[in-house]
Design a protein around this motif. Sequence first.
Motif, PDB file in Angstrom:
ATOM      1  N   PHE A 122      69.209  71.068  26.382  1.00 14.79           N
ATOM      2  CA  PHE A 122      70.132  71.786  27.252  1.00 14.79           C
ATOM      3  C   PHE A 122      70.875  72.912  26.546  1.00 14.79           C
ATOM      4  CE2 PHE A 122      74.465  72.165  28.998  1.00 14.79           C
ATOM      5  CZ  PHE A 122      74.137  72.678  30.233  1.00 14.79           C
ATOM      6  N   ASN A 144      63.907  71.629  36.612  1.00 19.73           N
ATOM      7  CA  ASN A 144      65.196  71.468  35.964  1.00 19.73           C
ATOM      8  C   ASN A 144      66.311  71.974  36.886  1.00 19.73           C
ATOM      9  OD1 ASN A 144      67.527  72.166  34.388  1.00 19.73           O
ATOM     10  ND2 ASN A 144      66.275  71.962  32.549  1.00 19.73           N
ATOM     11  N   TYR A 145      67.195  71.068  37.257  1.00 20.96           N
ATOM     12  CA  TYR A 145      68.252  71.394  38.212  1.00 20.96           C
ATOM     13  C   TYR A 145      69.093  72.574  37.747  1.00 20.96           C
ATOM     14  CZ  TYR A 145      72.817  71.101  40.457  1.00 20.96           C
ATOM     15  OH  TYR A 145      73.992  71.416  41.096  1.00 20.96           O
ATOM     16  N   ARG A 198      69.564  76.143  39.624  1.00 18.98           N
ATOM     17  CA  ARG A 198      70.856  76.579  40.139  1.00 18.98           C
ATOM     18  C   ARG A 198      71.295  77.898  39.510  1.00 18.98           C
ATOM     19  NH1 ARG A 198      76.305  72.980  39.708  1.00 18.98           N
ATOM     20  NH2 ARG A 198      77.813  74.658  39.943  1.00 18.98           N
ATOM     21  N   SER A 225      70.979  69.259  46.727  1.00 25.24           N
ATOM     22  CA  SER A 225      72.181  69.654  46.008  1.00 25.24           C
ATOM     23  C   SER A 225      73.033  70.639  46.804  1.00 25.24           C
ATOM     24  CB  SER A 225      71.781  70.296  44.688  1.00 25.24           C
ATOM     25  OG  SER A 225      72.746  71.232  44.299  1.00 25.24           O
ATOM     26  N   ASN A 283      75.408  72.551  45.738  1.00 28.36           N
ATOM     27  CA  ASN A 283      75.598  73.838  45.060  1.00 28.36           C
ATOM     28  C   ASN A 283      74.403  74.750  45.255  1.00 28.36           C
ATOM     29  OD1 ASN A 283      78.190  73.892  43.574  1.00 28.36           O
ATOM     30  ND2 ASN A 283      77.402  71.942  42.820  1.00 28.36           N
ATOM     31  N   MET A 317      76.324  67.778  37.574  1.00 25.83           N
ATOM     32  CA  MET A 317      76.612  69.197  37.712  1.00 25.83           C
ATOM     33  C   MET A 317      76.775  69.606  39.165  1.00 25.83           C
ATOM     34  SD  MET A 317      76.837  69.970  34.633  1.00 25.83           S
ATOM     35  CE  MET A 317      76.599  71.597  33.960  1.00 25.83           C
ATOM     36  N   ASP A 318      76.304  68.780  40.076  1.00 22.63           N
ATOM     37  CA  ASP A 318      76.431  69.149  41.478  1.00 22.63           C
ATOM     38  C   ASP A 318      77.844  68.866  41.990  1.00 22.63           C
ATOM     39  OD1 ASP A 318      74.949  70.494  43.344  1.00 22.63           O
ATOM     40  OD2 ASP A 318      74.694  68.705  44.566  1.00 22.63           O
ATOM     41  N   VAL A 324      68.771  67.771  30.558  1.00 25.71           N
ATOM     42  CA  VAL A 324      69.071  67.704  31.981  1.00 25.71           C
ATOM     43  C   VAL A 324      68.181  66.653  32.620  1.00 25.71           C
ATOM     44  CG1 VAL A 324      69.102  68.986  34.154  1.00 25.71           C
ATOM     45  CG2 VAL A 324      69.637  70.146  32.022  1.00 25.71           C
ATOM     46  N   ASP A 380      67.648  65.122  36.548  1.00 24.56           N
ATOM     47  CA  ASP A 380      68.093  65.367  37.926  1.00 24.56           C
ATOM     48  C   ASP A 380      69.202  66.407  37.907  1.00 24.56           C
ATOM     49  OD1 ASP A 380      66.369  63.938  39.413  1.00 24.56           O
ATOM     50  OD2 ASP A 380      67.573  62.116  39.475  1.00 24.56           O
ATOM     51  N   SER A 381      70.303  66.092  38.581  1.00 27.70           N
ATOM     52  CA  SER A 381      71.372  67.087  38.560  1.00 27.70           C
ATOM     53  C   SER A 381      72.404  66.755  37.491  1.00 27.70           C
ATOM     54  CB  SER A 381      72.026  67.163  39.931  1.00 27.70           C
ATOM     55  OG  SER A 381      72.543  65.908  40.262  1.00 27.70           O
ATOM     56  N   VAL A 394      73.700  66.596  33.485  1.00 26.25           N
ATOM     57  CA  VAL A 394      73.533  67.003  32.099  1.00 26.25           C
ATOM     58  C   VAL A 394      73.945  65.807  31.244  1.00 26.25           C
ATOM     59  CG1 VAL A 394      74.451  68.458  30.263  1.00 26.25           C
ATOM     60  CG2 VAL A 394      73.845  69.461  32.460  1.00 26.25           C
TER      61      VAL A 394
END
Lengths: 337, 354
Positions: free
Chosen positions: A176, A220-221, A225, A265, A267, B46-47, B79, B81-82, B84
């Motif tokens: 990350f 990768n979310y 985003r 999601s 966002n 993160m969502d 990461v 899913d959503s 970290v």
Amino acid sequence: MPLFGKSQKSPADVVRALKESVNALERGGEKKAEKAQEDVSKNLVLIKNMLYGTSDAEPQTDIIVAQLAQELYNSNLLLLLIQNLSKIDFEGKKDVAQVFNNILRRQIGTRSPTVEYICTKPEILFQLMAGYETQEIALNCGTMLRECARYEALAKIMLNSEDFYNFFTYVEVSTFDIASDAFSTFKELLTRHKILCAEFLETNYEKVFSHYQRLLNSENYVTRRQSLKLLGELLLDRHNFTVMTRYISNPDNLKLMMNMLKERSRNIQFEAFHVFKVFVANPNKPKPILDILLRNQEKLVEFLMKFHTDRAEDEQFNDEKAYLIRQIQELRPVPGH
Amino acid sequence: MSEFEADNSHYSIISTLGQCYNGVGVVYLAKHLPSGQMVAIKKFNMDMVKDEVNLIQHEIVLTKQLQHVNILNNLVSYVNDSEVCVVSPLMGFSSCRDLLNVHFSEGLPENAICLILRDVLEALEYIHRRGIIHRSVRANHVLLSENGRACLTGFRYSCPIIENGKWQKHIHSFPSKLVRPNLNWLSPEVLAQNLRGYNEKSDIYSFGILICELANGSEPYSEMTTTLMLTEKMKGTTPHLLDCTTIFPDDHDGHGDSALKSLLHNQAKRKFSESLHEIAALCLQQEPSERPTACQLLTHPYFRFNRKHMHLSEYLLPALPLSDKVAYNREDMESLENIRRMSDIDINSYEWDF
């Protein structure tokens, strides 16, 4: 000579000593490498202290710094340091970045001599970009790259190189910290110099957006985003008007955004909304776009009515949403078709 | 040492340890399957976050560029899913704040304080030399490992001293509103937000507040309103260590809260060394330039002891470090899952017609 402490080495001496130790480090050999690594770090600290000063000493005078910079250019040491960055110890790597960033910002009147120098040595930039492929130096290279990206001439070299497209891979690597650092650099390159960026995106539209599509569909979310958010920013920037017009004429792009509107999601839904609105607001919708909107007219209105109703305090969003709903309700097929 | 990879399947969650980032993240105890080693994993959904995204990224990237035994390192971050996920070594005694809350409401014993402070100073000396101001030195950002090593964490609030290619003598980047929870620890010059700015000495002030926090048990200024705290700091009033030299009989004989009275009564029976009183006072001086640097503090005789003869874990009894025998906490995990599911809205009912 000062009575206490070490005597001050001249810039030429320090640069020569550093170059010798980096060469030794490059040649390798187990025992020698360890000694060479120590020497490299020691000399880097000396140079860093000349540029930044220490708690006891002020930075060196402009004349000394000018000499130092000149020695660094002549010796080709900046490139050499970056080429051997992974062999330098942990703190030394950061010192390289600090020395580099300070020298880069050097100005004589309105000229930036280091920027001019790097323009003649673009390998430095390519080497830095490739740094994202090596875990131990990725973040160090990232700080140097973002500093370079502040200068239009350097950003231009990077954008126009084939290596730029590697960023589409770097921003998606599994670690990350590296991925998010690469994304910051990527974003800086695509947004910092408005006119340069617009030209770049127009000229390379097909190539850039076919790569960009991959990011929007990433597993990768965070990549998904961030890239969606950046897309919204790029399209809404007035400099990128031509690019936007092209983007919102493609029905595949509209389909992608409509699907992202209903991603799990929240966002991502929200960011997708900000791209979707551009398709709807376009006064000259091409037929394929209009057709899709018309086919989904009722569903879209119903969907938008229920979309993020909890954002009551976000006035701009609610105005935009109301506007979109009205626009979609009023959509009519083009007569004659 | 084994490699920690950015692969979620390598880590098996065992139980929840607590929250972090004011509840934005959850900390789990997990097992690194390839090596069998226990680790801590912080997970941020993160969502669920907005402005904190940048802080989280800032902390992860910055921490990766720090290497010091007294700074909590990230083994890897990835990461899933959503979320970290940040993997770090397990700190068996958790944070100093947790210790104070659970076992030492009157404060830690001085030997423990001394050991912890020295480690924190080592960490501060390192980051100040590397051009970073922490801006959030406080007991919940000091974690203790099973073998008694203190590690500084909480770098999301930190800021660089080097800007525009220069070492700045005065920093004016005032912390964002997200820093709110740290106000009680911040120095008067950071809070003043004036043209004089601040520098790394502001961390030394916070370090002084930390000394009082560890010694007295309570969060400094916790009994005051924010405005009163600000006025007190601007006036130069500082907290101090509570012991027989600073608590007077009136303080705990009068009327009032009986729990507080008995707390003060107990605290009035002990005595901290003069050195510790002196160090706290030095750090809490109003004028930043008069406060010692982390480097100077480390040369204070108080911190010159032989570590071999001092074992933090002994001074921390009855608190015991977390071991890998913690049971799997199924109920906890299930309720967390439920919360997550509830937050998803039903959008699958819409099918677009292309």
